[in-house]
Design an enzyme around this catalytic site. Structure first.
Site, PDB file in Angstrom:
ATOM      1  N   ALA A  13       0.854  -1.180  -0.070  1.00 39.76           N
ATOM      2  CA  ALA A  13       0.074   0.045  -0.033  1.00 39.76           C
ATOM      3  C   ALA A  13       0.956   1.384  -0.064  1.00 39.76           C
ATOM      4  CB  ALA A  13      -0.798  -0.092   1.317  1.00 39.76           C
ATOM      5  N   ARG A  18       9.750   7.796  -2.647  1.00 42.90           N
ATOM      6  CA  ARG A  18      11.270   8.095  -2.941  1.00 42.90           C
ATOM      7  C   ARG A  18      11.760   7.810  -4.236  1.00 42.90           C
ATOM      8  NH1 ARG A  18      13.992   5.896   2.275  1.00 42.90           N
ATOM      9  NH2 ARG A  18      11.752   4.726   2.614  1.00 42.90           N
ATOM     10  N   LYS A  25       5.291   2.043  -6.503  1.00 46.31           N
ATOM     11  CA  LYS A  25       6.668   1.489  -6.546  1.00 46.31           C
ATOM     12  C   LYS A  25       6.534  -0.117  -6.780  1.00 46.31           C
ATOM     13  CE  LYS A  25       8.209   0.773  -2.107  1.00 46.31           C
ATOM     14  NZ  LYS A  25       8.987   1.111  -0.911  1.00 46.31           N
ATOM     15  N   GLY A  83       0.185   2.128   9.515  1.00 44.87           N
ATOM     16  CA  GLY A  83       1.353   1.158   9.869  1.00 44.87           C
ATOM     17  C   GLY A  83       1.239  -0.051   9.559  1.00 44.87           C
ATOM     18  N   ASN A 173      15.395  -6.782  11.493  1.00 44.49           N
ATOM     19  CA  ASN A 173      14.075  -7.377  11.175  1.00 44.49           C
ATOM     20  C   ASN A 173      13.980  -7.073   9.494  1.00 44.49           C
ATOM     21  OD1 ASN A 173      11.656  -8.314  10.302  1.00 44.49           O
ATOM     22  ND2 ASN A 173      10.772  -6.272  11.285  1.00 44.49           N
ATOM     23  N   ASN A 363      14.004 -16.750 -48.738  1.00 50.20           N
ATOM     24  CA  ASN A 363      15.080 -16.038 -48.410  1.00 50.20           C
ATOM     25  C   ASN A 363      14.634 -14.335 -48.835  1.00 50.20           C
ATOM     26  OD1 ASN A 363      18.426 -15.803 -48.366  1.00 50.20           O
ATOM     27  ND2 ASN A 363      17.751 -14.100 -50.166  1.00 50.20           N
ATOM     28  N   SER A 409      14.827  -7.246 -57.365  1.00 49.18           N
ATOM     29  CA  SER A 409      15.538  -6.317 -56.582  1.00 49.18           C
ATOM     30  C   SER A 409      14.829  -5.063 -56.799  1.00 49.18           C
ATOM     31  CB  SER A 409      16.769  -6.167 -56.832  1.00 49.18           C
ATOM     32  OG  SER A 409      17.621  -7.151 -56.555  1.00 49.18           O
ATOM     33  N   ARG A 426      12.425 -25.967 -57.409  1.00 48.89           N
ATOM     34  CA  ARG A 426      14.027 -25.717 -57.582  1.00 48.89           C
ATOM     35  C   ARG A 426      14.874 -25.055 -56.448  1.00 48.89           C
ATOM     36  NH1 ARG A 426      13.670 -21.581 -61.632  1.00 48.89           N
ATOM     37  NH2 ARG A 426      13.789 -20.222 -59.830  1.00 48.89           N
TER      38      ARG A 426
HETATM   39  C1  UD1 Z   1       9.690  -2.027   8.435  1.00 49.99           C
HETATM   40  C2  UD1 Z   1       9.567  -2.855   9.975  1.00 49.99           C
HETATM   41  C3  UD1 Z   1      11.177  -3.002  10.421  1.00 49.99           C
HETATM   42  C4  UD1 Z   1      11.945  -3.452   9.315  1.00 49.99           C
HETATM   43  C5  UD1 Z   1      11.772  -3.140   8.118  1.00 49.99           C
HETATM   44  C6  UD1 Z   1      12.516  -3.784   6.930  1.00 49.99           C
HETATM   45  C7  UD1 Z   1       7.601  -2.207  10.978  1.00 49.99           C
HETATM   46  C8  UD1 Z   1       6.943  -1.681  11.979  1.00 49.99           C
HETATM   47  N1  UD1 Z   1       8.736  -1.960  10.640  1.00 49.99           N
HETATM   48  O1  UD1 Z   1      10.027  -0.751   8.646  1.00 49.99           O
HETATM   49  O2  UD1 Z   1      11.068  -3.593  11.414  1.00 49.99           O
HETATM   50  O3  UD1 Z   1      13.250  -3.658   9.736  1.00 49.99           O
HETATM   51  O4  UD1 Z   1      10.607  -2.803   7.480  1.00 49.99           O
HETATM   52  O5  UD1 Z   1      12.532  -3.152   5.598  1.00 49.99           O
HETATM   53  O6  UD1 Z   1       7.051  -3.172  10.256  1.00 49.99           O
HETATM   54  N2  UD1 Z   1       3.119  -0.385   4.647  1.00 49.99           N
HETATM   55  C9  UD1 Z   1       1.636  -0.279   4.173  1.00 49.99           C
HETATM   56  N3  UD1 Z   1       0.762   0.230   5.102  1.00 49.99           N
HETATM   57  C10 UD1 Z   1       1.195   0.854   6.059  1.00 49.99           C
HETATM   58  C11 UD1 Z   1       2.347   0.816   6.351  1.00 49.99           C
HETATM   59  C12 UD1 Z   1       3.388   0.127   5.570  1.00 49.99           C
HETATM   60  O7  UD1 Z   1       1.203  -1.126   3.204  1.00 49.99           O
HETATM   61  O8  UD1 Z   1       0.392   1.653   6.799  1.00 49.99           O
HETATM   62  C13 UD1 Z   1       3.799  -1.361   3.796  1.00 49.99           C
HETATM   63  C14 UD1 Z   1       4.604  -0.505   2.803  1.00 49.99           C
HETATM   64  O9  UD1 Z   1       4.217  -0.206   1.525  1.00 49.99           O
HETATM   65  C15 UD1 Z   1       6.058  -1.239   2.936  1.00 49.99           C
HETATM   66  C16 UD1 Z   1       5.868  -2.162   4.192  1.00 49.99           C
HETATM   67  O10 UD1 Z   1       4.498  -1.928   4.583  1.00 49.99           O
HETATM   68  O11 UD1 Z   1       5.897  -2.387   1.786  1.00 49.99           O
HETATM   69  C17 UD1 Z   1       6.861  -1.609   5.168  1.00 49.99           C
HETATM   70  O12 UD1 Z   1       6.672  -0.374   5.316  1.00 49.99           O
HETATM   71  P1  UD1 Z   1       7.674   0.806   5.717  1.00 49.99           P
HETATM   72  O13 UD1 Z   1       6.854   1.923   6.158  1.00 49.99           O
HETATM   73  O14 UD1 Z   1       8.646   0.792   4.710  1.00 49.99           O
HETATM   74  O15 UD1 Z   1       8.434   0.184   7.029  1.00 49.99           O
HETATM   75  P2  UD1 Z   1       9.705   0.675   7.377  1.00 49.99           P
HETATM   76  O16 UD1 Z   1       9.890   1.764   8.352  1.00 49.99           O
HETATM   77  O17 UD1 Z   1      10.976   0.195   6.511  1.00 49.99           O
HETATM   78 MG    MG Z   2      10.726   0.258   4.312  1.00 48.70          MG
END
Ligand code: UD1
Ligand code: MG
Length: 452
Positions: A13, A18, A25, A83, A173, A363, A409, A426
């Protein structure tokens, strides 16, 4: 992993701001496939393996990509980004069905392998409630740190909430986790947002599992496998890793490459035996190369099937829908598109063959162009077997050139040309004799074939 059912929830999502791109993405490509396609290819599939993808509110193209790749998958929309735990709960309906194993993976980690998913699921089989994929980060800044005691995982601390001592931990993680599918909802629903970002962190599942008196463990992998893509630089780095893997797999399968580091492959490229690829060749998605085929330098090939012992290039461009029969020969500065060239066809120099069918052993002389576009629509050129098209001919489509036909040609052909049965006989005779003669030369005297 027989016998256990699974649900894989892919989190996709994110806005991916970036990447500085209008495209979501997870649709950016690595080795000719979207990031999402790589993740879905590694996720468990087959009987008992279901899939849910969580996407952003304006991510119709992502939903389309999911449908194309896994029509059986469910997509869920996360309306607000609150989150990673909140994102997982967007797929609540799928999770509530209670698979044995719930896998959570990010859509932007394209280098993950199917074997790693299996390794992560193994502890669940033995009774753990949660297994987290960890890696030793060269620079752990930004990652959640894994707090462990022996082989037990106690908690994950996010960068923003970590103490200086915790920030010194390199074990990080990766973002991939496996949960007991029947307890998962109960665990994830307990996750709050009392942290410095005010987000619902999926990583808090670990501490909750411990509070419930259940077991959480870490499975380690290499940093290369869990590289997350947030920027175009990271996209390019992932491409390098993927290309190195694909080249190695091709070499292991017996493909001869003089300078593999200059050859670009796609994740779905397939090879027969004794294929040779010369330096500086770019192969895009949907390409199959059969036994004994040779791809000469500086050729660019996308969505094409190359028959046995065919020869392509140097400097050839095979565009989508090209199919080359056995022993067909495409020479330098030749472009093909939506064209079937049957066995033994030769297009040796400076030609464009588009929206065409060319019969066996025909050809096509240098500089021949199929004029397939009249400014409004595309039209088809059909050329029979054993025909001879002289140099610098323009074949104005729609047009049919008969079997054995002879085009002088510099002709501009606007009307159909009938078969020439005698000439066909041929030409085919000459082809057979020529072929047999060249074969004898190579076989008996070890001589190089005569150049025509
Ligand atoms: C997350 C982990 C972190 C880990 C890291 C690895 C958590 C809280 N943290 O951090 O421990 O080391 O990834 O790369 O999980 N996303 C959603 N909806 C949201 C939030 C995020 O779909 O509301 C998706 C993002 O698109 C992404 C993934 O979840 O694909 C991770 O989110 P991101 O914000 O990149 O987490 P990090 O801060 O990188
Ligand atoms: Mg991330």
């Amino acid at each position: 992993m027989t016998g256990r059912t699974s649900l894989t929830v892919v989190l996709a999502a994110g806005e991916g701001t970036r990447m500085r791109s209008a495209m979501p993405k997870v649709l950016h490509p690595v080795a000719g496939q979207s990031l999402l396609a790589h993740v879905l290819a590694a996720a468990p599939k087959g009987a008992g393996a279901s899939l849910a993808v969580v996407i952003g509110p304006d991510h119709r193209p992502v939903a389309d990509e999911v449908k194309r790749l896994r029509p059986d998958a469910a997509t869920f929309i996360q309306r607000e980004r609150l989150g990673t735990a909140h994102a997982v709960l967007a797929a609540r309906d799928a999770i509530a069905r209670g698979a044995d194993d719930l896998l959570v993976v990010f859509g932007d980690t394209p280098l993950i392998s199917a074997a790693t998913f299996d390794r992560l699921r193994a502890p669940l089989k033995k009774g753990a409630a949660l297994a987290v994929l960890g890696f030793r980060a060269a620079d752990p800044t930004g990652y959640g740190r894994l707090l462990v005691e022996g082989d037990q995982l106690l908690a994950i601390r996010e960068q923003a909430d970590a103490s200086p001592a915790e920030r010194a931990i390199r074990l990080s993680n990766a973002g991939v986790m496996a949960l007991d599918g029947r307890k998962a909802l109960q665990i994830i629903e307990k996750i709050g947002n009392a942290n410095s970002k005010g987000e619902h962190y999926l990583t808090d599942a670990v501490a909750i599992v411990r509070q419930l008196g259940l077991e959480a463990v870490v499975i380690e992998t290499s940093e290369d496998e869990v590289r997350g893509i947030n920027t175009k630089t990271q996209l390019a780095e992932a491409e390098q890793v993927m290309q190195a893997r694909l080249r190695q797999a091709a070499l292991d399968a017996g493909v001869t490459m003089i300078a593999p580091e200059t050859v670009y492959l796609a994740a779905d490229t397939t090879f027969g035996s004794d294929v040779t690829i010369e330096p500086f060749v770019v192969i895009g998605p949907g390409v199959s190369i059969s036994d004994g085929a040779v791809i000469h330098s500086f050729s660019h090939i996308v969505q094409a099937s190359i028959g046995k012992n065919a020869s392509v290039g140097p400097y050839a461009r095979l565009r989508p829908g090209t199919s080359l029969g056995e022993g067909a020969k495409i020479g330098n500065f030749v472009e093909t598109k939506a064209a079937t060239l049957e066995a033994g066809v030769k297009v040796n120099h400076l030609s464009y063959i588009g929206d065409s069918h060319v019969g066996a052993n025909t050809n096509i002389g240098a500089g021949t162009i199929t004029c397939n576009y009249d400014g409004f629509g595309k039209h088809k050129t059909e050329i029979g077997a054993g025909a001879f098209v002289g140099t610098n001919s323009s074949l104005v489509a729609p047009v049919k050139i008969g079997n054995g036909a002879y085009i002088g040609s510099g002709s501009v052909i606007t009307r159909d040309v009938p078969d020439d049965a005698l000439a066909l006989e041929r030409n085919q005779q000459t082809n057979r004799e020529g072929g047999a003669k060249r074969y004898r030369e190579i076989k008996t005297q070890g001589k190089a074939p005569k150049v025509s």
